[in-house]
Design an enzyme around this catalytic site. Sequence first.
Site, PDB file in Angstrom:
ATOM      1  N   THR A 142       0.490  -1.858   4.425  1.00 28.55           N
ATOM      2  CA  THR A 142       0.921  -0.447   4.926  1.00 28.55           C
ATOM      3  C   THR A 142       0.088   0.572   4.270  1.00 28.55           C
ATOM      4  OG1 THR A 142       2.610  -0.303   3.163  1.00 28.55           O
ATOM      5  CG2 THR A 142       3.386  -1.211   5.510  1.00 28.55           C
ATOM      6  N   LYS A 165       1.793  -7.828  -0.065  1.00 21.53           N
ATOM      7  CA  LYS A 165       1.360  -6.414   0.289  1.00 21.53           C
ATOM      8  C   LYS A 165       2.321  -5.715  -0.581  1.00 21.53           C
ATOM      9  CE  LYS A 165       3.410  -3.348   1.756  1.00 21.53           C
ATOM     10  NZ  LYS A 165       4.352  -2.336   2.117  1.00 21.53           N
ATOM     11  N   THR A 176       9.027  -1.663  -2.806  1.00 23.56           N
ATOM     12  CA  THR A 176       8.405  -2.276  -1.417  1.00 23.56           C
ATOM     13  C   THR A 176       7.367  -3.201  -1.654  1.00 23.56           C
ATOM     14  OG1 THR A 176       9.384  -0.640  -0.203  1.00 23.56           O
ATOM     15  CG2 THR A 176       7.514  -1.874   0.576  1.00 23.56           C
ATOM     16  N   GLU A 255      -0.666   3.571  -5.204  1.00 23.43           N
ATOM     17  CA  GLU A 255      -1.090   4.741  -4.427  1.00 23.43           C
ATOM     18  C   GLU A 255      -1.525   5.674  -5.126  1.00 23.43           C
ATOM     19  OE1 GLU A 255       2.631   5.378  -2.731  1.00 23.43           O
ATOM     20  OE2 GLU A 255       2.250   3.920  -1.078  1.00 23.43           O
TER      21      GLU A 255
END
Lengths: 381, 381
Positions: A142, A165, A176, A255
């Site tokens: 993602t 992932k 996640t 991120e």
Amino acid sequence: MLIPKGFLFSGVSCGIKENKPDLGLIYSPRELTCWGVFTTNTVKAASVLLGKKFIRQKEIYGVIANSGVANACTGEEGVKKALTLIKEVSKRLSIPYKSLLPASTGVIGEQLPLEKILPKIDDLISGLSAQNYIHFAKAIMTTDTFPKVVFKKTEEDIVILGVAKGAGMIAPNMATMLAFILTDAQVSKDYLKRVLPKIVDHSFNRISVDGDTSTNDTVYMLCSNLKEVRNWEKFEATCLEVAKELAYLIVKDGEGASKVIKIVIKGAQTKKEAKLLANSVANSLLVKTAFYGEDPNWGRILSALGKTGIKFVPEEIEIYLNGVPWIANLKVLKNEEKIKEEMRKPEIELLIKLKKGKLSCEVLTTDLTEEYIRINAHYRT
Amino acid sequence: MLIPKGFLFSGVSCGIKENKPDLGLIYSPRELTCWGVFTTNTVKAASVLLGKKFIRQKEIYGVIANSGVANACTGEEGVKKALTLIKEVSKRLSIPYKSLLPASTGVIGEQLPLEKILPKIDDLISGLSAQNYIHFAKAIMTTDTFPKVVFKKTEEDIVILGVAKGAGMIAPNMATMLAFILTDAQVSKDYLKRVLPKIVDHSFNRISVDGDTSTNDTVYMLCSNLKEVRNWEKFEATCLEVAKELAYLIVKDGEGASKVIKIVIKGAQTKKEAKLLANSVANSLLVKTAFYGEDPNWGRILSALGKTGIKFVPEEIEIYLNGVPWIANLKVLKNEEKIKEEMRKPEIELLIKLKKGKLSCEVLTTDLTEEYIRINAHYRT
């Protein structure tokens, strides 16, 4: 390449996301032994609800995974759609219905667009090959900036392949992220039930990017049973290494992160205490922004330890940065320039010693940057 | 202006910070009744360690506060320096040693620069005046962008003045903030001991900017005993209003914040559950960045509720944004544009209804912006 025997892989673009791979398949012509560990979030994605049931069955032949849509908060309709997808893929593989484990990751609250996915199943299946693990790894990305794949081989020639992932929403308790640990070893389900939770606890549960946990976290372990294991200790250790390297890659790709920081607590009285302290430092926005700013603001570290409410004598805390003694008895030991130099490195170890007991804990975290905000404010995950 | 009778204020610049007020004094020629509530962080600033002792004494005449240096993680030397400052100010006010309550805020791990502060005490004292409350309010600012002052008067003509600082590190349990609630009411110490913790719990403990708690949080309530209270209920309610408005101003000024968001949980089974759920949403970086991006990503809200581990049926959750029904039965009720329009407002109420019980909780939070990162990475707080 080291690919565990018995597995085939594929990945295609269905248009769930624009022009990116978003549907992946792992398939074994032989029945697999498998187990899974799932999110502890009360809100569970359809894939988690189904996966939890499926792993208890006998016959499993692989994994069907998608990215782009998490299929979480989608109610009964979401479960139905996930089942339809599983059914259609199973049919074309001529395996029993419900013998593929589902996994999803992406936006919460949106339904699987079956009208886009179902027409691509034939392509997905015709793409199956032992070499195509990278297509599968790409199909589950993602906000990841690179696919995450790790290979290991034991001295007994057993191969363990890890694919994962995850780049954000990573927190203690496996937020996640999806991970798949595949091996050609011959193992029993009972063994997996006992060992997989331990492996997860020492790898994926020891990473933190933003303190949020998700609706979709899943770790599956799949075994094709083609090679006999004699050295079980070595086998388990190698599986853990694979999981730890995947966990590291997830943090590395955090991120907006510019640094990976390993927080090490030593000298705690209990395991629980060590974990709470490590996580409090790892999740503190003030600590994370200080590392980003390369500002040796050690008071924020002390404050993060203290906010747990765990009792300790501040004067007894010792802090080391990349092995350089930094703080003892509430005093800076080296000049700030040396510490700043260490802070500039992309890989940092922050060791915090207490004098309470003998227990320790390690947690991987990242710094927190403007880029994290940009990604999460303006990109819908 | 509404200033409670009996109090004088002053604030000066000592050079702890560059060219900014950094030392403040509240003084009453008459003995005050007072009480305090302090941080729960294990690491406590010298001012907190001393303040906790001092409030138990009989004679208190005011507050000596500084910004720029938190005097936390400074060990015995830090306590000695704080005592020297208190002693010097007390001497020049001709009041007993240890009859001023200390408060500090700023960088952790640095000692009070007495060589800069002591020469300014005369200026500080000569500046005392009932009108100078704003000088005091400015002297306690750190990353605050405006001084925080609230006045209220009861029908009985009792005046309550609130002064606070705080803009970051604000979390459930009263993180880096100082607040002073001053009144000319006549109250007993026992009354304050009972009522002040309640007031704090319903105001400063219900705000969240970044989930971090600090070493220096302090709320002092000081009463000059010049006016008799008859309506105690009204008096307490007015004090709470003052505290709530100060808490609101702190959130409003949250580091880099562009919005104030009131999270309201209704229909929880227990008070504790309501608070946990409200705080989980209020502290979720993904929720906070979604509000910043004005992205109606309701899945992140559900996920934040779920990660508490508290059991609920996702289908039963109802979400309202500024009174507009948004989510029910896991479906979006209004079109996204209407919700986006509401998200663009600077003041947002996010109401989350469960169907488990009758208990509720409100928490104020902010969005999370690049500016927060900039402030905390590149400015040493």
